[in-house]
Design a protein around this motif. Sequence first.
Motif, PDB file in Angstrom:
ATOM      1  N   HIS A  99      -8.200   4.945   0.436  1.00 25.61           N
ATOM      2  CA  HIS A  99      -7.736   5.415   1.743  1.00 25.61           C
ATOM      3  C   HIS A  99      -8.215   6.846   1.980  1.00 25.61           C
ATOM      4  CE1 HIS A  99      -5.332   1.902   1.921  1.00 25.61           C
ATOM      5  NE2 HIS A  99      -4.409   2.297   1.057  1.00 25.61           N
ATOM      6  N   SER A 100      -8.279   7.217   3.245  1.00 22.58           N
ATOM      7  CA  SER A 100      -8.571   8.612   3.569  1.00 22.58           C
ATOM      8  C   SER A 100      -7.352   9.466   3.239  1.00 22.58           C
ATOM      9  CB  SER A 100      -8.903   8.742   5.052  1.00 22.58           C
ATOM     10  OG  SER A 100      -7.733   8.495   5.821  1.00 22.58           O
TER      11      SER A 100
ATOM     12  N   VAL B  91       0.912   4.209  -2.981  1.00 20.68           N
ATOM     13  CA  VAL B  91       0.713   5.628  -2.683  1.00 20.68           C
ATOM     14  C   VAL B  91       1.921   6.427  -3.157  1.00 20.68           C
ATOM     15  CG1 VAL B  91       0.600   7.295  -0.796  1.00 20.68           C
ATOM     16  CG2 VAL B  91      -0.872   5.281  -0.767  1.00 20.68           C
TER      17      VAL B  91
ATOM     18  N   THR C  89      -4.662   8.992   5.770  1.00 21.66           N
ATOM     19  CA  THR C  89      -3.927   7.737   5.605  1.00 21.66           C
ATOM     20  C   THR C  89      -2.941   7.847   4.451  1.00 21.66           C
ATOM     21  OG1 THR C  89      -5.814   6.511   6.453  1.00 21.66           O
ATOM     22  CG2 THR C  89      -4.181   5.263   5.218  1.00 21.66           C
ATOM     23  N   VAL C  90      -3.379   8.472   3.372  1.00 20.95           N
ATOM     24  CA  VAL C  90      -2.484   8.639   2.228  1.00 20.95           C
ATOM     25  C   VAL C  90      -1.249   9.426   2.647  1.00 20.95           C
ATOM     26  CG1 VAL C  90      -2.235   9.797  -0.006  1.00 20.95           C
ATOM     27  CG2 VAL C  90      -4.274   8.446   0.471  1.00 20.95           C
TER      28      VAL C  90
ATOM     29  N   THR D 221      -7.025   4.484  -4.146  1.00 21.20           N
ATOM     30  CA  THR D 221      -6.598   3.390  -3.267  1.00 21.20           C
ATOM     31  C   THR D 221      -7.623   3.063  -2.188  1.00 21.20           C
ATOM     32  OG1 THR D 221      -5.437   4.994  -1.866  1.00 21.20           O
ATOM     33  CG2 THR D 221      -4.148   3.898  -3.591  1.00 21.20           C
TER      34      THR D 221
ATOM     35  N   GLY E 140      -6.083   9.015  -2.816  1.00 20.41           N
ATOM     36  CA  GLY E 140      -6.991   8.468  -1.811  1.00 20.41           C
ATOM     37  C   GLY E 140      -8.176   7.772  -2.439  1.00 20.41           C
TER      38      GLY E 140
ATOM     39  N   ASP F 290       0.823  -1.209   0.000  1.00 22.11           N
ATOM     40  CA  ASP F 290       0.000   0.000   0.000  1.00 22.11           C
ATOM     41  C   ASP F 290       0.859   1.262   0.000  1.00 22.11           C
ATOM     42  OD1 ASP F 290      -2.570  -1.067  -0.103  1.00 22.11           O
ATOM     43  OD2 ASP F 290      -2.502  -1.615   2.001  1.00 22.11           O
ATOM     44  N   ASP F 291       1.923   1.230   0.770  1.00 18.82           N
ATOM     45  CA  ASP F 291       2.816   2.396   0.810  1.00 18.82           C
ATOM     46  C   ASP F 291       3.440   2.628  -0.565  1.00 18.82           C
ATOM     47  OD1 ASP F 291       2.161   2.232   3.438  1.00 18.82           O
ATOM     48  OD2 ASP F 291       4.203   2.148   4.211  1.00 18.82           O
TER      49      ASP F 291
ATOM     50  N   ARG G 125       1.009   7.274   4.831  1.00 19.07           N
ATOM     51  CA  ARG G 125       1.739   6.255   4.056  1.00 19.07           C
ATOM     52  C   ARG G 125       2.847   6.896   3.230  1.00 19.07           C
ATOM     53  NH1 ARG G 125      -0.280   1.346   4.286  1.00 19.07           N
ATOM     54  NH2 ARG G 125      -2.445   0.959   4.868  1.00 19.07           N
TER      55      ARG G 125
END
Lengths: 441, 211
Positions: free
Chosen positions: B174-175, B154, B178-179, B172, B169, B150-151, B182
């Motif tokens: 993600h919020s 991003v 979170t983005v 993927t 975001g 995931d990282d 990461r």
Amino acid sequence: MIRDDESRATPDPSVAKLAELARGQLGEMSDLQKARGLHGVVTNLGQVHLHSSRVHRRRFWLATAGAVTALGVVAWLFGPTLVANKPLTYAMTQGEIQAGGYFRSGLTAQPTIRFSDGTKVDLMANARGRIASVDAHGARVTLDEGEAHVEVVPRAEARWQFDAGPFVVRVQGTAFALAWKGDEGRLDLRLDKGAVTVTGPLSGEAIALRSGQWLTVRLPAREVFVRDFDRAAPPALSGATTVGSTPVVSAAQLAGPVPVPAPVVTAASTQPKARRPARVASVHSADAEISWAPARAAGDWNRILDLATQRGLARTLAERGSEDLALLADAAHYLRRDDIAQQALLAQRQRFAGSTRAKDAAFLLGRIVEAKSGGAREALDWYERHLDEAPSGTYASEALGRKMTVLARLHGDAAARPVAEAYLRRYPGGTYARAARAYTK
Amino acid sequence: MASSDSHSGPPLQLVLSRSTAAVASDADVVRGLIHKEEWAAVALWSRYGSLVFRIADRALGSRHEAEDLTQDVFLCVLGKIAGLRDPAALRSFVVSVTIRTLKWKLRRKRVRQWVQLTSTGDLPDQPVNGVDVDETLRRFYRLLDKLRADDRLVFVLRRVDGMKLEDVGRATGHSLATVKRRLTRADAELAHWMEREPVLMTFLRNEGGTQ
């Protein structure tokens, strides 16, 4: 540079520079990749359709139309202005093309037909046929009898068609050998490079071949075979054209010692011939590809393992292609089924001997057996094999490091010292370097 | 030797209406795909083939893998197109399938590392030879291989592909927070690992020169 006004975080300048390098270097599709991709999507559309409705499975023309469309739209996408261009020109060495486009080779002379885009057709002994039509994008060549080796220069707008008996081979950029024996009703196509689709009787739908595959169709026996061959030493088509009812290609000519499963061949050969559907013994038939691709695309390890075992693990290991065997090994390992992972890797080595994956499999097998109790000696053997086969391969440094470690465990530090010295010479900053220095003290 | 001019045949026929694929909306394309119309597959590819490949190539650092993955993405899109609720959201759908497929691919690569990782968790090194752009990128992507899937996605979407954080975001799932988290972690880990990659540092100091 990308402005990062959404985030307060700023990457390290070195990281940013490498990201920029990647942005500049990566992400552009070549024309050939575009053409291949388009062909794949159109073909997949037909296959998804076939899967969604059995009624349409019989609609042979659909897949054929898809392939034709793919070839047609390649020109539409990449070279519409070329439609009006002048047709290709061509000439024949060591012979003459007769009125109507007819050509023939002699017993000894093996002429070549060269087209103005660089495409060439080498005729083997006693081959005959006809150049039926030519346009700006390619030509339609009919092989009435004999063998021809074809190299089509890749162009996004290229459209070539080769007819052999009742079969039609559609081509973009590729190299292949094609043979048709009218009296035996036998077609052989060895695809050395690129991708082609083949349509004709028995197959039921277009057969998509990719490089490294060999198609054989025997009309009287209603048999269709697709299998992998060793691209490092492609077998001659002529060597396969004289067999009788035994498997159409001898095991010696195949990449590995595992031939096409005998039961499939035998069953097809012994059943009544009237109205019997053709059997396809395929390493990578279109049907087989479909069954694994969704699971692969969805990342469903369990599904892959299920598919592999449902159809019989032995059959899977004997029939699936190299990529799928690697996939199966990964899936099995992930699901803690190292017994299956091990078998998949062994099949990889047996059937695709000499390939990069087969060489890598030696190392992977070493890692599996090393983890088992009492497996160190066998692991050592696998690491040494990998180092012999792929001294500069992906896993070479790791194999050398593991070899050093296992030797020290089995025979003491002194035994590991020469390997440690070799490791330090090759990988002075490697991840085993610290351990290697300890062994050399 | 015979010249061919006298043997030229009539041009082969094209079988696609050019205007159909060119002017159709995404919603039309979706409807066409549901009805298995070839022109729609052509339109789908011509609009999004390059996009999918670009994301895949930059995420994976391998043209061959990117080409294979692109085919996987389109196979998946074709298979699931009937379930697309908003036909006008085709682009988002294609991108989300691409990201999902990439995640799977990257996780698989990480699974592969079970054999590559040493007891210290480091990746094995390669012989130190001359360094060019290809070698530099190869080493850079080996560092990316060490990132969480995931990282990495991003990082690639933002730093390499240049997507806005909000778009990353959305793609993927993600919020925004979170983005950012990461991305910060990926930046920091890469910077840390690069300090232990003298070959990469040499390349950067020489701005692409050969060591």
